[in-house]
Design a protein around this motif. Structure first.
Motif, PDB file in Angstrom:
ATOM      1  N   ARG A 135       0.834  -1.216   0.000  1.00  0.00           N
ATOM      2  CA  ARG A 135       0.000   0.000   0.000  1.00  0.00           C
ATOM      3  C   ARG A 135       0.860   1.254   0.000  1.00  0.00           C
ATOM      4  O   ARG A 135       0.475   2.283  -0.562  1.00  0.00           O
ATOM      5  CB  ARG A 135      -0.954  -0.021   1.201  1.00  0.00           C
ATOM      6  N   LEU A 136       2.036   1.189   0.630  1.00  0.00           N
ATOM      7  CA  LEU A 136       2.980   2.314   0.543  1.00  0.00           C
ATOM      8  C   LEU A 136       3.439   2.500  -0.904  1.00  0.00           C
ATOM      9  O   LEU A 136       3.459   3.618  -1.422  1.00  0.00           O
ATOM     10  CB  LEU A 136       4.176   2.070   1.459  1.00  0.00           C
ATOM     11  N   LEU A 137       3.791   1.396  -1.558  1.00  0.00           N
ATOM     12  CA  LEU A 137       4.209   1.468  -2.962  1.00  0.00           C
ATOM     13  C   LEU A 137       3.106   2.052  -3.841  1.00  0.00           C
ATOM     14  O   LEU A 137       3.388   2.791  -4.795  1.00  0.00           O
ATOM     15  CB  LEU A 137       4.583   0.063  -3.463  1.00  0.00           C
ATOM     16  N   SER A 138       1.853   1.780  -3.521  1.00  0.00           N
ATOM     17  CA  SER A 138       0.743   2.271  -4.337  1.00  0.00           C
ATOM     18  C   SER A 138       0.634   3.791  -4.307  1.00  0.00           C
ATOM     19  O   SER A 138      -0.047   4.374  -5.146  1.00  0.00           O
ATOM     20  CB  SER A 138      -0.579   1.652  -3.859  1.00  0.00           C
ATOM     21  N   ARG A 139       1.316   4.441  -3.344  1.00  0.00           N
ATOM     22  CA  ARG A 139       1.257   5.912  -3.251  1.00  0.00           C
ATOM     23  C   ARG A 139       2.500   6.584  -3.823  1.00  0.00           C
ATOM     24  O   ARG A 139       2.608   7.811  -3.772  1.00  0.00           O
ATOM     25  CB  ARG A 139       1.097   6.324  -1.782  1.00  0.00           C
ATOM     26  N   ILE A 140       3.443   5.801  -4.320  1.00  0.00           N
ATOM     27  CA  ILE A 140       4.687   6.357  -4.870  1.00  0.00           C
ATOM     28  C   ILE A 140       4.615   6.278  -6.390  1.00  0.00           C
ATOM     29  O   ILE A 140       4.658   5.189  -6.971  1.00  0.00           O
ATOM     30  CB  ILE A 140       5.925   5.589  -4.359  1.00  0.00           C
ATOM     31  N   VAL A 196      12.406   3.370  -4.410  1.00  0.00           N
ATOM     32  CA  VAL A 196      12.080   4.341  -3.365  1.00  0.00           C
ATOM     33  C   VAL A 196      11.440   3.627  -2.181  1.00  0.00           C
ATOM     34  O   VAL A 196      11.812   3.836  -1.007  1.00  0.00           O
ATOM     35  CB  VAL A 196      11.136   5.435  -3.913  1.00  0.00           C
ATOM     36  N   THR A 197      10.479   2.763  -2.452  1.00  0.00           N
ATOM     37  CA  THR A 197       9.771   2.067  -1.382  1.00  0.00           C
ATOM     38  C   THR A 197      10.699   1.108  -0.644  1.00  0.00           C
ATOM     39  O   THR A 197      10.623   0.970   0.586  1.00  0.00           O
ATOM     40  CB  THR A 197       8.569   1.297  -1.960  1.00  0.00           C
ATOM     41  N   LEU A 232       3.391  11.853   2.486  1.00  0.00           N
ATOM     42  CA  LEU A 232       2.032  11.344   2.600  1.00  0.00           C
ATOM     43  C   LEU A 232       2.019   9.823   2.751  1.00  0.00           C
ATOM     44  O   LEU A 232       1.143   9.265   3.426  1.00  0.00           O
ATOM     45  CB  LEU A 232       1.222  11.763   1.369  1.00  0.00           C
ATOM     46  N   GLY A 233       2.983   9.153   2.132  1.00  0.00           N
ATOM     47  CA  GLY A 233       3.008   7.695   2.182  1.00  0.00           C
ATOM     48  C   GLY A 233       3.362   7.149   3.546  1.00  0.00           C
ATOM     49  O   GLY A 233       2.771   6.164   4.004  1.00  0.00           O
ATOM     50  N   VAL A 234       4.348   7.785   4.229  1.00  0.00           N
ATOM     51  CA  VAL A 234       4.810   7.251   5.515  1.00  0.00           C
ATOM     52  C   VAL A 234       4.003   7.797   6.693  1.00  0.00           C
ATOM     53  O   VAL A 234       4.094   7.266   7.800  1.00  0.00           O
ATOM     54  CB  VAL A 234       6.314   7.538   5.725  1.00  0.00           C
ATOM     55  N   GLY A 235       3.223   8.856   6.468  1.00  0.00           N
ATOM     56  CA  GLY A 235       2.438   9.428   7.559  1.00  0.00           C
ATOM     57  C   GLY A 235       3.184  10.551   8.250  1.00  0.00           C
ATOM     58  O   GLY A 235       4.412  10.488   8.428  1.00  0.00           O
ATOM     59  N   ASP A 236       2.451  11.580   8.645  1.00  0.00           N
ATOM     60  CA  ASP A 236       3.073  12.803   9.162  1.00  0.00           C
ATOM     61  C   ASP A 236       3.795  12.627  10.491  1.00  0.00           C
ATOM     62  O   ASP A 236       4.558  13.500  10.913  1.00  0.00           O
ATOM     63  CB  ASP A 236       2.007  13.895   9.313  1.00  0.00           C
ATOM     64  N   ASP A 237       3.566  11.518  11.196  1.00  0.00           N
ATOM     65  CA  ASP A 237       4.159  11.357  12.529  1.00  0.00           C
ATOM     66  C   ASP A 237       5.599  10.864  12.486  1.00  0.00           C
ATOM     67  O   ASP A 237       6.280  10.893  13.516  1.00  0.00           O
ATOM     68  CB  ASP A 237       3.316  10.372  13.362  1.00  0.00           C
ATOM     69  N   SER A 259      11.294  15.394   8.017  1.00  0.00           N
ATOM     70  CA  SER A 259      12.442  15.837   7.223  1.00  0.00           C
ATOM     71  C   SER A 259      12.005  16.198   5.804  1.00  0.00           C
ATOM     72  O   SER A 259      12.478  17.190   5.228  1.00  0.00           O
ATOM     73  CB  SER A 259      13.501  14.734   7.200  1.00  0.00           C
ATOM     74  N   ALA A 260      11.082  15.390   5.233  1.00  0.00           N
ATOM     75  CA  ALA A 260      10.587  15.670   3.879  1.00  0.00           C
ATOM     76  C   ALA A 260       9.844  17.000   3.855  1.00  0.00           C
ATOM     77  O   ALA A 260      10.011  17.801   2.929  1.00  0.00           O
ATOM     78  CB  ALA A 260       9.674  14.545   3.417  1.00  0.00           C
ATOM     79  N   ARG A 261       9.013  17.243   4.879  1.00  0.00           N
ATOM     80  CA  ARG A 261       8.240  18.495   4.934  1.00  0.00           C
ATOM     81  C   ARG A 261       9.185  19.690   5.025  1.00  0.00           C
ATOM     82  O   ARG A 261       9.001  20.703   4.349  1.00  0.00           O
ATOM     83  CB  ARG A 261       7.304  18.469   6.135  1.00  0.00           C
TER      84      ARG A 261
END
Length: 955
Positions: free
Chosen positions: A787-792, A800-801, A926-931, A937-939
């Motif tokens: 499901r993580l891969l589905s957002r990349i 990347v995943t 968005l894939g890994v979650g904001d927490d 670091s991405a933000r």
């Protein structure tokens, strides 16, 4: 109480209620063409539409009517385009009509009013929405797919098919395409997968196009202005052909007077920098053919052409127009700091605009490109030199289009322009409502043949071919939505499979025809054998006969039951195998001789004396200059009769033999007759002679072992002694040819019907081995990692995943994270090494890059095992630059760090690659979650990238 009306009652006609189309047409300040009206009415009736029409014909009116219908009905419309520049342009066009509140824009790195009823976006955005089951899809009634023929693009074309296949059945798709020759086939497919779809094809150009060639300073019509009136294809202008022949003869005479052509030059001199662009522009201006677009297929070429014109002293604008240019430029550059303006060369760029010249390509800062586009539309840029991306729907129509070359680099090799590409480029000529006709001008060079240009100009359409192919992200999204069987079903409904099935239908018909013919030939063979008293079993070699005349019959003899040459048909196959092997042996010997001659020519040293046996010149020759190109060695020699020139492989029957040597002066005089005579005299005086008889001696090789064996079998075969069987031989050879056709057709059918499914199964194999999908009770399910891969959504999505999954980026700060993410998206324009040890100083970044490359190596091992095309290697060519930029360093420092082989990265590319890094960083967040620390670091990295020129272009 209501009473029924009789025929005598007087009925007052009620005024017709205006339709949505009537309201739409009423507010336009021009009358719609017939194809536009038909498409709009079909859309209003609830149909999907496919509109194929020439560039500049006004297809987008149909898309704008879809916008009108959505607004009138209180629903939503997505207007999709293939590139961000088109999305930005369409957004501003629609805002002018409907206001800012009604229109939104989404292009991955830009989000404006995304909840608006009408949203303009790149096609990838709507695809991503579909896979993410975005709530923005609720209430969607129409999707406009502008430039839908882009689905033929081999890198991004699959996205268009994904959208068409996945949209809810209630959504009406408005497909707008350039004229393609298989519009009906494409329409049939859309109707199959989307339901009721009206196909409207219009090949009429609203502004006629005249074709010309510019030869030197003379402008000719390409086609004969006085045709014979017998119809058929238009003929090339005979006056044009005569003039070109005359120029070629003059150039050859000039070369002869100079003692032969100079090494490295073709007829008429070089190209590129030697082309007289200022004279071309001046000629166009005198003919009243400006404004014009000069298409040049490289950024460097566009900039060089602009520089040529600025050095010439040409001025194309009045003082009043120059003042207008300054106003527009100042308005577009308000957000640039003085330091950045200096780095970007604003004053030099402005100087060109003030004279009516500009370049337009992806290497320019987007602000610069937008300024050029506005000035061109306003008639303030009179000549723009552009790459072919300008032809992709950007609203910059011109009176004329100029082509200097009919060859372009496609990313892998230099290839000829296709008729479709030629049509797309020249389609920008002719401004509707301004010009009576448009003009396409091809600049003649010795490599361009008028008949070639006529062929491109005469082929008005091109076929649309699908580039659809499953990939990792697509696979997990399909499996998550549809399961394994549903995914395969969707692949079977793709346009790629539709086209394959169509071709298979034709092949299947041919297979049936050839099978019938094979049976008929069998009957004829047996009948002919019986008439001669020959046992039919001897003819066929048994009940089955040989299965495959193309099979490899070169291995052993085996027992009689396995003998491929048994029976009369086997005898024919044996004869054919002998002829095949003879051809192979001749080819091998020719190839070996050619390679040996090339190797010997390349090895010749200066002063070596050889013998020439072929061509116009024979006898002794001395090497004055070595061969040069190893692939096509052509040493410069002087022959004893005084002739001097280059010789190549074709001048030798056998490899050249060094017969001796001759001492040469440091700079031998070969350009004057006297100098050549003196060298020839010195050569003759060496006393070296060409050995007698060598001129006709050929290298011989021993008999080919396979040929010897096959010929022995032929002589020993029982059928070899049959007399008067010419008709049997002829029938048997026909039968073998038919059988070969059947085998080839069956092979084609197998390849075409299985390619997509096989590729998909291989990809699922990779995903299963790595744990992105798993089999539960016989069904394939997507795991949390899947499901993580589905957002990349990246070319390197699986890599990347895998890196996120392994945690190798978790401890990186914003600058280092941006640098390693850049290696996932950046692709150098030149081959260069960019591994971990190319990263100076920063230990954390070096370690992260090294670990990323190690994960890539492991991934490609798995991919190779499953026969999947390997993911490309990370490229750190932009990593230091983005790291510096995120760290707050200046534009000058960051651009300098982004250089390739000493050349600075262009400002436009700097912004473009930053955009792509931002896009992937947002996907990761968005894939890994904001927490998570990685998301934080991405933000932070995204926020730091959005400054200066990058912020101006992302706003």
């Amino acid at each position: 109480m209501l009473e029924a009306m009789t025929s005598s009652d007087h009925v007052l006609e009620q005024p017709a209620v205006p339709t949505a189309f009537d309201e739409f047409a009423e507010r336009l300040d021009f009358r719609l063409d017939d194809f536009q009206s038909r498409a709009c009415r079909a859309l209003e009736s609830g149909h999907g539409v496919l509109v194929c029409a020439p560039t500049g014909a006004g297809k987008t009116i149909v898309g704008e009517f879809a916008v009108h219908l959505a607004l009138a009905g209180g629903t939503k419309c997505f207007y999709t385009t293939p590139i961000k520049a088109l999305s930005n342009q369409k957004y501003h066009d629609l805002v002018e009509v409907h206001g800012e509140a009604a229109i939104g824009l989404l292009t991955g790195d830009t989000s404006i009013n995304s909840d608006a009823p009408i949203v303009v976006m790149t096609t990838e955005v709507v695809r991503n929405m579909i896979y993410a089951r975005s709530p923005a899809l609720r209430g969607l009634s129409h999707v406009v797919m502008d430039e839908v023929h882009f689905l033929a693009d081999r890198f991004r074309g699959a996205v268009w098919e994904e959208v068409i296949l996945h949209l809810e059945p209630s959504v009406r798709v408005v497909s707008l395409s350039a004229t393609v020759s298989n519009a009906e086939e494409f329409g049939d497919w859309i109707q199959t997968v989307r339901g009721d779809t009206t196909v409207i094809v219009d090949e009429h150009r609203p502004v006629p196009l005249s074709q010309h060639m510019l030869v030197g300073n003379r402008l000719f019509d390409l086609f004969d202005p006085h045709p014979d009136g017998h119809g058929g294809r238009a003929k090339v202008n005979p006056e044009l052909k005569r003039h070109i022949r005359h120029k070629i003869l003059l150039a050859e005479e000039h070369d002869d007077r100079r003692g032969g052509r100079r090494s490295g030059r073709g007829r008429g001199g070089g190209r590129g920098g030697g082309l007289p662009r200022p004279q071309v522009v001046a000629r166009l201006e005198r003919e009243g053919l400006l404004p014009a677009i000069g298409f040049i297929f490289s950024r460097v070429g566009c900039d060089a052409a602009l520089a040529q014109c600025l050095r010439s002293g040409l001025h194309l604008l009045t003082p009043e127009q120059v003042a207008e240019v300054d106003e527009v430029v100042d308005r577009h550059l308000t957000e640039l700091s003085p330091a950045d303006a200096d780095i970007l060369g604003v004053e030099e760029w402005r100087a060109g605009l003030r004279r009516g010249f500009a370049a337009h390509h992806a290497g320019l800062l987007p602000t610069f490109r937008h300024t050029v586009e506005e000035l061109f539309v306003r008639g303030l840029v009179r000549m723009v030199f552009a790459t072919e991306t300008l032809a992709l729907g950007i609203n910059m129509p011109a009176r004329s289009v100029v082509l200097e070359r009919l060859v372009k680099f496609n990313g892998e090799a230099h290839v000829d322009l296709s008729p479709g590409e030629f049509t797309q480029l020249t389609g920008r000529a002719g401004r509707r409502g301004i010009d009576v006709e448009g003009h396409a001008v091809v600049v003649w060079t010795p490599e361009i043949v008028p008949e070639q240009v006529a062929g491109l100009a005469g082929a008005r359409t091109f076929p649309l071919r699908s580039s659809f192919a499953p990939e990792y992200n697509m696979a997990v999204n399909l499996l998550g939505r549809l399961g394994l069987e549903g995914s395969r079903d969707l692949l079977n409904r793709s346009f790629a499979q539709f086209q394959a099935d169509r071709s298979v239908v034709g092949d299947a018909r041919k297979l049936d025809e050839q099978s019938v013919r094979l049976r008929r030939l069998d009957v004829q063979l047996i009948t002919a054998a019986e008439m001669r008293g020959i046992d039919p079993g001897v003819v066929t070699g048994g009940p089955d006969g040989p299965d495959d005349p193309d099979a490899d019959h070169s291995h052993g003899d085996g027992p009689d039951g396995d003998d491929p040459y048994r029976g009369f048909l086997g005898y024919i196959t044996l004869r054919e195998d002998i002829r095949r092997r003879e051809r192979e042996v001749r080819f091998e010997r020719r190839t070996n001789t050619h390679e040996n001659i090339a190797a010997e020519l390349a090895a010749l040293k200066r002063g070596a004396v050889i013998g020439l046996q072929g061509g116009r010149h024979r006898g002794l020759a001395v090497v004055l200059e070595t061969a040069g190109q190893p692939a096509d060695p052509r040493p410069l020699v002087l022959v004893e009769d005084g002739w001097c020139g280059r010789v190549g492989v074709r001048d030798f029957v056998n490899p050249p033999e060094v017969l001796g040597g001759m001492r040469l002066p440091k700079n031998p005089d070969r350009r004057t007759g006297r100098g050549r005579r003196d060298l020839a005299s010195a050569l003759r005086s060496t006393g070296i002679e060409v050995p007698k008889g060598r001129s006709r001696k050929r290298a011989t090789a021993g008999e080919d072992a396979e040929l010897v064996r096959l010929r022995q079998r032929l002589r020993a075969h029982p059928a070899h002694t049959i007399d008067g069987a010419d008709d049997l031989f002829r029938l048997a050879e026909q039968r073998n040819r038919v059988l070969r056709d059947i085998v080839n057709i069956e092979r084609r059918i197998g390849e075409r019907t299985s390619t997509l499914g096989v590729t998909f199964d291989h990809i699922v194999g990779v995903l299963s081995e790595l744990g992105y999908v798993e089999y539960v009770k016989g069904a394939v399910q997507v795991t949390p990692t899947g499901r993580l891969l589905s957002r990349i959504y990246s070319e390197s999505d699986l890599l990347v995943t895998e890196c996120i999954r392994a945690g190798v980026w978790d401890r990186l700060g914003p600058a280092d994270l941006a640098a390693v993410v850049a290696s996932m998206v950046f692709e150098s324009r030149r081959e260069s090494y960019s591994g971990a040890d190319a990263m100076p100083g920063n230990t954390a970044l070096r370690t992260a890059i090294a670990e990323t490359v190690e994960i890539w190596r492991d991934l490609t091992t798995v991919e190779n095992r499953h026969r999947v095309t390997p993911t490309r290697e990370p490229d750190t060519g932009f990593s230091i630059a983005v790291s510096l930029w995120v760290s707050g360093r200046s534009l000058a420092e960051s651009l300098a760090a982004a250089g390739e082989r000493g050349q600075l990265l262009s400002p436009g590319d700097f912004v473009r690659w930053n955009r792509q890094v931002v896009d992937l960083l947002e996907q990761i967040r968005l894939g890994v979650g904001d927490d998570s620390p990685l998301a934080a670091s991405a933000r932070s990295a995204v926020g730091s990238i959005r400054r200066g020129v990058v912020a101006a272009e992302l706003s």
